[in-house]
Write a protein that holds these residues in place. Structure first.
Motif, PDB file in Angstrom:
ATOM      1  N   SER A 313       0.842  -1.210   0.000  1.00 23.78           N
ATOM      2  CA  SER A 313       0.000   0.000   0.000  1.00 23.78           C
ATOM      3  C   SER A 313       0.872   1.252   0.000  1.00 23.78           C
ATOM      4  N   PHE A 314       2.036   1.161   0.642  1.00 25.80           N
ATOM      5  CA  PHE A 314       2.970   2.289   0.623  1.00 25.80           C
ATOM      6  C   PHE A 314       3.396   2.570  -0.818  1.00 25.80           C
ATOM      7  N   THR A 317       0.535   4.015  -2.916  1.00 21.71           N
ATOM      8  CA  THR A 317       0.258   5.424  -2.606  1.00 21.71           C
ATOM      9  C   THR A 317       1.365   6.313  -3.178  1.00 21.71           C
ATOM     10  N   VAL A 318       2.602   5.839  -3.068  1.00 25.72           N
ATOM     11  CA  VAL A 318       3.713   6.597  -3.656  1.00 25.72           C
ATOM     12  C   VAL A 318       3.494   6.733  -5.170  1.00 25.72           C
TER      13      VAL A 318
ATOM     14  N   ALA B 254      -2.137  -2.094   5.921  1.00 27.59           N
ATOM     15  CA  ALA B 254      -2.251  -1.470   4.604  1.00 27.59           C
ATOM     16  C   ALA B 254      -2.446   0.043   4.754  1.00 27.59           C
ATOM     17  N   GLY B 257       0.781   1.796   5.628  1.00 23.35           N
ATOM     18  CA  GLY B 257       1.611   2.047   4.446  1.00 23.35           C
ATOM     19  C   GLY B 257       1.164   3.305   3.723  1.00 23.35           C
ATOM     20  N   ARG B 258      -0.147   3.458   3.607  1.00 23.55           N
ATOM     21  CA  ARG B 258      -0.714   4.631   2.935  1.00 23.55           C
ATOM     22  C   ARG B 258      -0.402   5.903   3.723  1.00 23.55           C
TER      23      ARG B 258
END
Lengths: 324, 270
Positions: A313-314, A317-318, B254, B257-258
């Motif tokens: 998810s990181f 989003t990046v 999750a 992370g966002r």
């Protein structure tokens, strides 16, 4: 006693960044800074040394120096040091410098400070601060009265001066007249591993993985993230020793020293040995499941958790944020 | 030193060090003596790069046959630690041990080790770890080579014998270089060589039966004046760590992370 002598090195035919850093450091320590350059065709590099602030350039020339054999360079530098009797000798922590410094110290019966992160004059005496115990401790050391004071200086600690092409330096030729017997070990081949994309050494963003990744496959995700951020992938020694990545990716005391604006450490505990290679990063972001991991003591932003759940998810989003 | 046609004779220099995996919380310095205080319950170890050097010697023993002697120098030894190279497969252990050998600097260490190597005599190849994990000086092997007049190759990731000499792959940051040297020679070994082997049960049994040869300062005819440190240690300290970590967490992993990405964007880091 006559000033500071810098062991000069080239990168792709130009004065190396490390040498420029050492000239800047030399200006802080002594009245005059000389740079030694080895081999032929050094006029261009000598001009660069002058632009970065060198007062004098010793062009060390000998038929045995033409193909860059290390044993010949060391013998020539030894000979030059005996000729000019420098007060301080500065050498970069490079693959060549790490060999030159100790051999010079033993030949000249001089004091040597290894892996210096700071050098300063205190009451007219040179004092070095150096990293020891894998970075767990800092030792402050003074030098003996006799002989030049030799320091091997960690890269990217000192900033080069802004180059000024109008500056000139006194150019002095030196011929050590080497005997071929000085070459005992001979380099017969250099095999370079071409890195793809952004060079780890110069990257503004580095995404590093460690033992916590558990295997080589997750590095594909780190590469994806690095690509989005126009950065490079690095790794801890543990990950390289495990064979997950080649050692050319290793960041740490005996690997590369990186100073990116952003260093993202995934599954890296942050042993001092690793931090020695990345503590110059302006912002460290750590993802690690152990809240007591040392990396969080050095990090600006941290996530305590399993990278497996956080990273996708990181990255997504990046990706969205960097699209526009 | 002679290089005869008989079996290859290898000497490996090893150092007993404080375990570098000692947790940082247990890493303490005694300000009075300016020495690292060994953490309670954490035994010393053979320096990691020295184990790589032992491994390099044993690989040559496996491939071409060799007699492998291990040499160390200190004022005191943890014998079960020092026997590890024997249990890995080395043939003999030599200890230069004397109260005068406490905390020697690299110049004095190289002087004593070179004296011991001269006394033992007859080695074709001397291997050392690239540096020790305590002071990270990487100077002692250089000093031994300089004092004995030997060719020196540092940071080896691979060693092979070839026609009277040694061919070494020397690790570089972006590849390696191939270096040739005649024997006898001194080579320092790096972790790129690969993991050292584990001791076998048989090796441990055999090591238990071996008695080390010991040399004192007088056996080696050491000049005490050459044991004094060349550099002055003014201070030894643990660097201050001003932890200022901002921890990011979300509703689940999750989301965390966002949130991390959004926070980094807010800080203009991405």
């Amino acid at each position: 006693m006559s000033g500071v002598l810098v062991f000069g090195e080239l990168t792709d035919g130009h004065l190396s960044g490390t040498t420029a850093e050492l000239i800047a450091l030399g200006k802080q320590l002594g009245e005059s800074v000389a740079v030694a350059l080895f081999g032929g065709n050094m006029a261009g590099a000598a001009d660069e040394a002058a632009a970065y602030g060198a007062d004098r350039v010793h062009l060390v020339e000998d038929p045995l120096l033409v193909d860059g054999q290390k044993d010949a360079i060391i013998a020539a530098f030894d000979s030059l040091c005996r000729e000019v009797s420098p007060d301080i000798v500065l050498i970069g922590k490079t693959p060549l410098g790490l060999d030159v410094g100790p051999r010079l110290a033993f030949r000249l019966h001089a004091g040597l400070a290894q892996d210096c992160v700071s050098l300063e004059m205190r009451d007219g005496k040179l004092v070095a601060t150096r990293s020891v115990y894998g970075g767990n401790a800092l030792a402050t050391v003074g030098f003996p009265e006799q002989g030049p004071r030799i320091a091997i200086v960690r890269g990217k600690v000192y900033e080069p001066l802004a180059p000024d092409a109008s500056q000139t330096a006194e150019i002095v030729k030196f011929e050590p007249k080497l005997d071929s017997s000085v070459i005992k070990a001979k380099t017969v081949q250099v095999v370079k591993r071409e890195s793809q994309g952004v060079r780890l050494d110069d990257a503004d963003v580095v995404v590093s993985g460690g033992r916590g990744l558990g295997g080589p496959d997750p590095f594909a995700q780190l590469q994806e993230l690095a690509s989005l951020l126009k950065g490079a992938v690095g790794a801890s020694r543990a990950a390289c020793d495990a064979g997950w990545l080649d050692h050319s990716y290793q960041v740490g005391l005996t690997g590369k020293t990186v100073t990116p604006n952003l260093y993202i450490a995934v599954g890296i505990s942050g042993a001092s040995q690793h931090m020695a290679g990345c503590s110059g990063a302006k912002n460290i972001v750590a993802i690690n499941k152990d809240e007591n991991a040392n990396i969080f003591k050095e990090a600006r932003y941290g996530v305590v958790g399993d990278w497996k759940g956080v990273l996708s998810s990181f990255i997504e989003t990046v990706r969205e944020l960097t699209k526009s | 030193m002679t290089s005869s046609g008989a079996q290859l004779k290898i000497l490996v220099c090893v150092k007993q060090v404080i375990d570098p995996e000692t947790p940082l919380s247990a890493f303490k310095i005694d300000p009075g003596t300016k020495r690292v205080a060994p953490a309670a319950g954490v035994p010393p170890v053979v320096n990691g790069f020295d184990e790589n050097a032992v491994e390099a010697a044993l690989r040559l023993k496996d491939s071409v046959g060799a007699e492998v002697t291990v040499l160390s120098m200190s004022d005191s030894f943890a014998m079960d630690v020092m026997k590890k190279p024997l249990s890995m497969g080395a043939d003999a252990l030599v200890l230069a041990q004397d109260s005068q050998f406490r905390d020697l600097d690299p110049f004095a260490s190289a002087y004593v080790l070179a004296a011991a190597i001269r006394k033992l005599d007859g080695f074709d190849l001397i291997l050392c770890g690239r540096q020790a994990s305590d002071w990270d000086n990487a100077q002692v092997p250089t000093g031994i080579a300089e004092m004995l007049g030997l060719p020196l190759v540092t940071v080896a990731q691979k060693l092979d014998l070839a026609s009277g000499g040694i061919v070494v792959e020397r690790a570089l940051p972006d590849g390696y270089e191939v270096v040739e040297a005649p024997l006898p020679a001194l080579v320092t070994v790096s972790n790129e060589l690969g993991e050292p082997r584990y001791p076998t049960l048989r090796g441990i049994m055999a090591a238990g039966k071996k008695t080390p040869t010991t040399f004192s300062a007088s056996d080696l005819e050491v000049d005490p004046a050459r044991l004094a440190p060349r550099m002055h240690l003014l201070d030894l300290a643990v660097p201050p760590r001003d932890s200022k970590c901002e921890f990011i967490s979300g509703e689940n992993e999750a989301d965390t992370g966002r949130q991390l990405a959004l926070r980094l964007r807010e800080a203009k880091l991405i």
